[in-house]
Design a protein around this motif. Structure first.
Motif, PDB file in Angstrom:
ATOM      1  N   LEU A  98     -10.494   1.186   1.612  1.00 34.15           N
ATOM      2  CA  LEU A  98     -11.063  -0.134   1.316  1.00 34.15           C
ATOM      3  C   LEU A  98     -10.852  -0.570  -0.124  1.00 34.15           C
ATOM      4  O   LEU A  98     -11.432  -1.568  -0.557  1.00 34.15           O
ATOM      5  N   HIS A  99     -10.010   0.151  -0.864  1.00 33.49           N
ATOM      6  CA  HIS A  99      -9.624  -0.308  -2.199  1.00 33.49           C
ATOM      7  C   HIS A  99      -9.042  -1.713  -2.026  1.00 33.49           C
ATOM      8  O   HIS A  99      -8.279  -1.969  -1.083  1.00 33.49           O
ATOM      9  N   PRO A 100      -9.396  -2.657  -2.900  1.00 31.99           N
ATOM     10  CA  PRO A 100      -8.910  -4.033  -2.736  1.00 31.99           C
ATOM     11  C   PRO A 100      -7.395  -4.149  -2.534  1.00 31.99           C
ATOM     12  O   PRO A 100      -6.938  -5.023  -1.790  1.00 31.99           O
ATOM     13  N   ALA A 101      -6.623  -3.280  -3.143  1.00 25.18           N
ATOM     14  CA  ALA A 101      -5.166  -3.354  -2.995  1.00 25.18           C
ATOM     15  C   ALA A 101      -4.694  -2.849  -1.622  1.00 25.18           C
ATOM     16  O   ALA A 101      -3.550  -3.093  -1.241  1.00 25.18           O
ATOM     17  N   ASN A 102      -5.568  -2.164  -0.883  1.00 24.94           N
ATOM     18  CA  ASN A 102      -5.184  -1.596   0.417  1.00 24.94           C
ATOM     19  C   ASN A 102      -5.640  -2.443   1.607  1.00 24.94           C
ATOM     20  O   ASN A 102      -5.196  -2.220   2.734  1.00 24.94           O
ATOM     21  N   ILE A 103      -6.529  -3.385   1.361  1.00 17.70           N
ATOM     22  CA  ILE A 103      -7.207  -4.110   2.443  1.00 17.70           C
ATOM     23  C   ILE A 103      -6.239  -4.735   3.448  1.00 17.70           C
ATOM     24  O   ILE A 103      -6.393  -4.556   4.652  1.00 17.70           O
ATOM     25  N   ASP A 104      -5.265  -5.478   2.980  1.00 21.83           N
ATOM     26  CA  ASP A 104      -4.384  -6.195   3.909  1.00 21.83           C
ATOM     27  C   ASP A 104      -3.593  -5.242   4.785  1.00 21.83           C
ATOM     28  O   ASP A 104      -3.490  -5.440   6.003  1.00 21.83           O
ATOM     29  N   SER A 105      -3.034  -4.186   4.200  1.00 20.35           N
ATOM     30  CA  SER A 105      -2.240  -3.229   4.979  1.00 20.35           C
ATOM     31  C   SER A 105      -3.106  -2.440   5.948  1.00 20.35           C
ATOM     32  O   SER A 105      -2.705  -2.200   7.091  1.00 20.35           O
ATOM     33  N   VAL A 106      -4.285  -2.027   5.509  1.00 18.05           N
ATOM     34  CA  VAL A 106      -5.190  -1.281   6.388  1.00 18.05           C
ATOM     35  C   VAL A 106      -5.633  -2.171   7.549  1.00 18.05           C
ATOM     36  O   VAL A 106      -5.652  -1.734   8.709  1.00 18.05           O
ATOM     37  N   LYS A 107      -5.955  -3.409   7.263  1.00 20.58           N
ATOM     38  CA  LYS A 107      -6.370  -4.332   8.324  1.00 20.58           C
ATOM     39  C   LYS A 107      -5.254  -4.514   9.348  1.00 20.58           C
ATOM     40  O   LYS A 107      -5.499  -4.475  10.567  1.00 20.58           O
ATOM     41  N   GLU A 108      -4.035  -4.706   8.880  1.00 18.15           N
ATOM     42  CA  GLU A 108      -2.902  -4.874   9.789  1.00 18.15           C
ATOM     43  C   GLU A 108      -2.713  -3.631  10.661  1.00 18.15           C
ATOM     44  O   GLU A 108      -2.498  -3.732  11.876  1.00 18.15           O
ATOM     45  N   LEU A 109      -2.805  -2.444  10.054  1.00 15.62           N
ATOM     46  CA  LEU A 109      -2.678  -1.199  10.813  1.00 15.62           C
ATOM     47  C   LEU A 109      -3.779  -1.111  11.871  1.00 15.62           C
ATOM     48  O   LEU A 109      -3.512  -0.809  13.039  1.00 15.62           O
TER      49      LEU A 109
ATOM     50  N   MET B 294       0.847  -1.176   0.000  1.00 18.44           N
ATOM     51  CA  MET B 294       0.000   0.000   0.000  1.00 18.44           C
ATOM     52  C   MET B 294       0.893   1.240   0.000  1.00 18.44           C
ATOM     53  O   MET B 294       1.960   1.247   0.581  1.00 18.44           O
ATOM     54  N   ASN B 295       0.384   2.266  -0.655  1.00 19.17           N
ATOM     55  CA  ASN B 295       1.019   3.566  -0.595  1.00 19.17           C
ATOM     56  C   ASN B 295       0.109   4.528   0.152  1.00 19.17           C
ATOM     57  O   ASN B 295      -1.092   4.298   0.255  1.00 19.17           O
ATOM     58  N   TYR B 296       0.702   5.582   0.649  1.00 20.69           N
ATOM     59  CA  TYR B 296      -0.085   6.632   1.283  1.00 20.69           C
ATOM     60  C   TYR B 296       0.354   7.975   0.712  1.00 20.69           C
ATOM     61  O   TYR B 296       1.484   8.130   0.254  1.00 20.69           O
ATOM     62  N   HIS B 297      -0.557   8.903   0.712  1.00 18.53           N
ATOM     63  CA  HIS B 297      -0.275  10.219   0.146  1.00 18.53           C
ATOM     64  C   HIS B 297       0.209  11.186   1.196  1.00 18.53           C
ATOM     65  O   HIS B 297       1.141  11.958   0.965  1.00 18.53           O
ATOM     66  N   GLN B 298      -0.459  11.162   2.338  1.00 14.58           N
ATOM     67  CA  GLN B 298      -0.115  12.109   3.385  1.00 14.58           C
ATOM     68  C   GLN B 298      -0.475  11.516   4.735  1.00 14.58           C
ATOM     69  O   GLN B 298      -1.463  10.792   4.871  1.00 14.58           O
ATOM     70  N   TYR B 299       0.338  11.844   5.727  1.00 13.94           N
ATOM     71  CA  TYR B 299       0.043  11.491   7.104  1.00 13.94           C
ATOM     72  C   TYR B 299       0.078  12.759   7.929  1.00 13.94           C
ATOM     73  O   TYR B 299       1.052  13.508   7.887  1.00 13.94           O
ATOM     74  N   LEU B 300      -1.007  13.002   8.660  1.00 14.42           N
ATOM     75  CA  LEU B 300      -1.084  14.158   9.552  1.00 14.42           C
ATOM     76  C   LEU B 300      -1.052  13.644  10.984  1.00 14.42           C
ATOM     77  O   LEU B 300      -2.024  13.039  11.448  1.00 14.42           O
ATOM     78  N   PRO B 301       0.048  13.853  11.715  1.00 14.59           N
ATOM     79  CA  PRO B 301       0.125  13.352  13.082  1.00 14.59           C
ATOM     80  C   PRO B 301      -0.788  14.113  14.043  1.00 14.59           C
ATOM     81  O   PRO B 301      -1.148  13.587  15.099  1.00 14.59           O
ATOM     82  N   VAL B 302      -1.159  15.342  13.672  1.00 14.34           N
ATOM     83  CA  VAL B 302      -2.091  16.145  14.459  1.00 14.34           C
ATOM     84  C   VAL B 302      -3.086  16.766  13.487  1.00 14.34           C
ATOM     85  O   VAL B 302      -2.713  17.548  12.616  1.00 14.34           O
ATOM     86  N   ASP B 303      -4.368  16.388  13.636  1.00 13.92           N
ATOM     87  CA  ASP B 303      -5.407  16.834  12.710  1.00 13.92           C
ATOM     88  C   ASP B 303      -6.677  17.098  13.513  1.00 13.92           C
ATOM     89  O   ASP B 303      -7.040  16.305  14.375  1.00 13.92           O
ATOM     90  N   VAL B 304      -7.343  18.207  13.207  1.00 15.26           N
ATOM     91  CA  VAL B 304      -8.596  18.529  13.899  1.00 15.26           C
ATOM     92  C   VAL B 304      -9.759  18.669  12.918  1.00 15.26           C
ATOM     93  O   VAL B 304     -10.814  19.179  13.271  1.00 15.26           O
ATOM     94  N   VAL B 305      -9.571  18.201  11.678  1.00 11.08           N
ATOM     95  CA  VAL B 305     -10.580  18.370  10.633  1.00 11.08           C
ATOM     96  C   VAL B 305     -11.291  17.062  10.294  1.00 11.08           C
ATOM     97  O   VAL B 305     -12.502  17.040  10.087  1.00 11.08           O
ATOM     98  N   ASN B 306     -10.576  15.972  10.241  1.00  7.47           N
ATOM     99  CA  ASN B 306     -11.100  14.692   9.734  1.00  7.47           C
ATOM    100  C   ASN B 306     -11.596  13.785  10.854  1.00  7.47           C
ATOM    101  O   ASN B 306     -11.055  12.720  11.100  1.00  7.47           O
ATOM    102  N   GLY B 307     -12.651  14.230  11.504  1.00  6.25           N
ATOM    103  CA  GLY B 307     -13.234  13.502  12.625  1.00  6.25           C
ATOM    104  C   GLY B 307     -13.194  14.363  13.866  1.00  6.25           C
ATOM    105  O   GLY B 307     -12.584  15.435  13.871  1.00  6.25           O
ATOM    106  N   PRO B 308     -13.849  13.909  14.930  1.00  4.87           N
ATOM    107  CA  PRO B 308     -13.941  14.719  16.145  1.00  4.87           C
ATOM    108  C   PRO B 308     -12.649  14.721  16.960  1.00  4.87           C
ATOM    109  O   PRO B 308     -11.923  13.731  17.005  1.00  4.87           O
ATOM    110  N   GLY B 309     -12.372  15.835  17.591  1.00  2.85           N
ATOM    111  CA  GLY B 309     -11.207  15.944  18.456  1.00  2.85           C
ATOM    112  C   GLY B 309      -9.910  16.005  17.671  1.00  2.85           C
ATOM    113  O   GLY B 309      -9.894  16.112  16.447  1.00  2.85           O
TER     114      GLY B 309
END
Length: 165
Positions: free
Chosen positions: A77-88, A1-16
């Motif tokens: 949930l793209h089929p190519a991401n499932i295994d890595s997302v599940k492990e995370l 799996m690849n990722y585009h961006q990781y935000l270690p501190v975020d207040v926009v994408n969900g509560p808190g």
């Protein structure tokens, strides 16, 4: 799996305050998508064990308390991401059980394969459905278009919804 961006501190994408991971790869390619750069599976950066450990450590960091983890994209949930997302998610549930997990996907709950459902079983809140530009509404909470649904899947999420409207 690849990722585009990781935000270690975020207040926009969900509560808190949260950690947010934008994965690469999306089959839906919705007209009007704000994150088209995430569509190709090979875009962004390889998701490594080191990145997974960084996410868990950030969730556990008491200096900046985070409520949880948000996964978006692309489509986690793209089929190519499932295994890595599940492990995370298994790692987060195991090592940071007090943190909630939110996930955005273009698939609807009814469309999910058994492998996708296995991932969703680890999620507290699922926002599902393709973004439909003609149904876009900036006043909606946690979603971009009226067709998308917010599913409070866990008891913790349902209680949180009752307490916060």
């Amino acid at each position: 799996m690849n990722y585009h961006q990781y935000l270690p501190v975020d207040v926009v994408n969900g509560p808190g305050t949260r950690c947010t991971l934008f994965v690469s790869g999306c089959e839906h390619q919705c007209r009007g998508c704000y994150n088209k750069a995430t569509w190709p599976l090979n875009s962004g950066h390889p998701f490594t064990d080191l990145m997974q450990e960084q996410i868990v450590q950030d969730l556990l960091d008491s200096r900046i308390p985070r409520r949880g983890l948000s996964l978006s994209g692309g489509d986690p949930l793209h089929p190519a991401n499932i295994d890595s997302v599940k492990e995370l998610l298994q790692e987060v549930v195991s090592r940071a059980p007090s943190k909630d997990i939110w996930l955005w996907t273009g698939y609807t709950l009814a469309e999910l394969s058994s492998k996708q459902r296995d991932v969703v079983d680890l999620v507290d809140v699922l926002i599902d459905g393709k973004f439909i530009q003609d149904e876009a509404d900036p006043h909606l909470v946690w979603r971009g278009s009226a067709n998308q649904c917010v599913h409070f899947l866990s008891e913790r999420a349902r209680k949180g919804q009752e307490n916060h409207g």
